[in-house]
Motif scaffolding. Structure first.
Motif, short mmCIF file in Angstrom:
data_model
loop_
_atom_site.label_atom_id
_atom_site.label_comp_id
_atom_site.label_asym_id
_atom_site.label_seq_id
_atom_site.Cartn_x
_atom_site.Cartn_y
_atom_site.Cartn_z
N GLY A 117 0.81 -1.22 0.00
CA GLY A 117 0.00 0.00 0.00
C GLY A 117 0.84 1.26 0.00
N TRP A 118 0.14 2.34 -0.21
CA TRP A 118 0.76 3.66 -0.17
C TRP A 118 -0.22 4.63 0.49
N SER A 119 0.30 5.53 1.30
CA SER A 119 -0.55 6.63 1.79
C SER A 119 0.35 7.86 1.95
N PRO A 120 -0.27 9.04 1.90
CA PRO A 120 0.53 10.27 1.98
C PRO A 120 1.34 10.33 3.28
N ASN A 121 0.78 9.85 4.38
CA ASN A 121 1.51 9.90 5.66
C ASN A 121 2.54 8.81 5.80
N GLU A 122 2.18 7.61 5.36
CA GLU A 122 2.98 6.42 5.64
C GLU A 122 3.92 6.04 4.51
N THR A 170 -4.94 1.83 -0.56
CA THR A 170 -4.52 2.28 -1.89
C THR A 170 -3.21 1.58 -2.21
N LEU A 171 -3.14 0.90 -3.32
CA LEU A 171 -1.89 0.18 -3.64
C LEU A 171 -0.93 1.09 -4.40
N ILE A 172 0.35 0.76 -4.32
CA ILE A 172 1.34 1.56 -5.05
C ILE A 172 1.07 1.45 -6.56
N ASP A 173 1.43 2.48 -7.27
CA ASP A 173 1.14 2.53 -8.71
C ASP A 173 1.67 1.32 -9.46
N LEU A 201 -9.07 -6.35 -3.55
CA LEU A 201 -8.98 -6.51 -2.10
C LEU A 201 -8.69 -5.16 -1.42
N SER A 202 -7.83 -4.37 -2.01
CA SER A 202 -7.46 -3.09 -1.37
C SER A 202 -8.68 -2.16 -1.24
N ARG A 203 -9.68 -2.36 -2.10
CA ARG A 203 -10.89 -1.53 -2.02
C ARG A 203 -11.87 -2.04 -0.97
#
Ligand SMILES: Cc1ncc(COP(=O)(O)O)c(C=O)c1O
Length: 312
Positions: A51-56, A266-269, A281-283
């Motif tokens: 996954g990816w997130s703006p904070n993490e 949200t998965l990485i691009d 699954l990520s959704r």
């Protein structure tokens, strides 16, 4: 052969498995890659659920992407266990020197010994990512015992704002890596690991029982990890929500002060295009807290709140 026996152990190399402490797991990963795999063609093969997130950021993938190592991804089954066929297909290209295996949410990968055999067969280092699995590793016997490199994110499992750890199966793998936070060992040794593991396991079991008895079970949601292995210690309890209500459940329950987690929403691009079932699954995934501060008396309330939001 000499049969002389010293009064106490003196051989410093016997069973020595170097442990290096960092501010985060990814800092340890970066130190490993920089020192052990300095060439960009030293490829790293990772699982496709990252996954990816703006904070993490993207956790274990951050240093791989930043350092410019060649990288690729293997597919996983819908319950996040390794797809062994796709894994072998990737390894057989000969492009990789490290295989990353993530024990998602603390569940020991069921095919760990086969994964380890494949790593040996294709001559790659096995890195067991135990970011969620510190307690499964210290409590169990399999998780963390096959890889030459084991990665832990301590701030995810202990009440610390920082903390990562790498252990190596042999001193020969330490080629310049250095702890940046060796004092962390004091914090980690100062907690009762067995008691924490027992509470996490009990919370997981209590939640599983309650969730399975809901009329919505099977129709509106499914357990991703229905049976806790005898020695595993969960980081969280993952659930797959059917339909489109995951984001609303997450938002409302957190507004009500119930610390639901949406790891990898949200998965990485890099994996978004090629791994449909991981994208799906990520959704739909959401994780219940089971950590050591969750009191058993709160489980009924937590599950009732979940049920109410499922039916919103
Ligand atoms: C599976 C996995 N590995 C590694 C990491 C990195 O952990 P840290 O935040 O300690 O760098 C994370 C978290 O982002 C993770 O979920």
């Amino acid at each position: 052969m000499s049969h002389q026996i010293a009064k106490t152990a003196v051989d410093r190399e016997n069973f020595f498995e170097p442990a290096l402490f960092y501010q985060s797991a990814r800092e340890g990963m970066r130190d490993f890659l920089t020192n052990v795999l300095p060439e960009s063609h030293d490829g790293v093969l990772l699982p496709a659920f990252i996954g990816w997130s703006p904070n993490e950021g993207s956790g274990v993938f951050d240093p791989v992407g930043e350092l410019g190592n060649h990288f690729g991804f293997y597919d996983l089954n819908p319950d996040l266990t390794a797809d062994l066929e796709d894994l072998e297909r990737n390894l057989s290209t000969g492009r990789y020197r490290v295989l990353v295996l993530i024990h998602y949410f603390g569940r020991t990968e069921p095919a760990l010994s086969r994964v380890s055999e494949l790593a040996q067969q294709y001559d790659v280092l096995l890195l067991e990512d135990l970011a969620h699995g510190f307690f499964s590793s210290v409590n169990g016997k399999d998780a963390g015992s096959f890889g030459q490199v084991r990665l832990f994110s301590l701030h995810k499992m202990f009440p610390l704002t920082q903390g990562g750890l790498i252990t190596y199966s042999s001193q020969t793998l330490v080629k310049g890596q250095k702890s940046t936070m060796a004092e962390l060992a004091v914090d980690i040794m100062s907690y009762n690991w067995d008691a924490i593991a027992a509470i996490r396991r009990a919370n997981f079991a209590g939640l599983t029982e309650r969730l399975k008895s809901l009329p919505e079970f099977g129709g509106k949601f499914q357990l991703l990890w229905p049976e806790l292995g005898a020695l595993d210690v969960p980081q969280t309890l993952p659930v797959r929500i059917f339909g489109d209500s995951r984001d609303n459940i997450y938002k409302c329950m957190n507004e009500d002060g119930l610390g639901m987690v949406s790891l990898y929403h949200t998965l990485i691009d890099h994996v978004r295009r090629d791994f449909d079932s991981m994208m799906d699954l990520s959704r739909h995934i959401i994780n219940f807290p089971v950590h050591q501060d969750v009191r058993p008396e709160s489980l009924d309330f937590l599950v009732s709140a979940f049920q109410a939001r499922l039916n919103d």
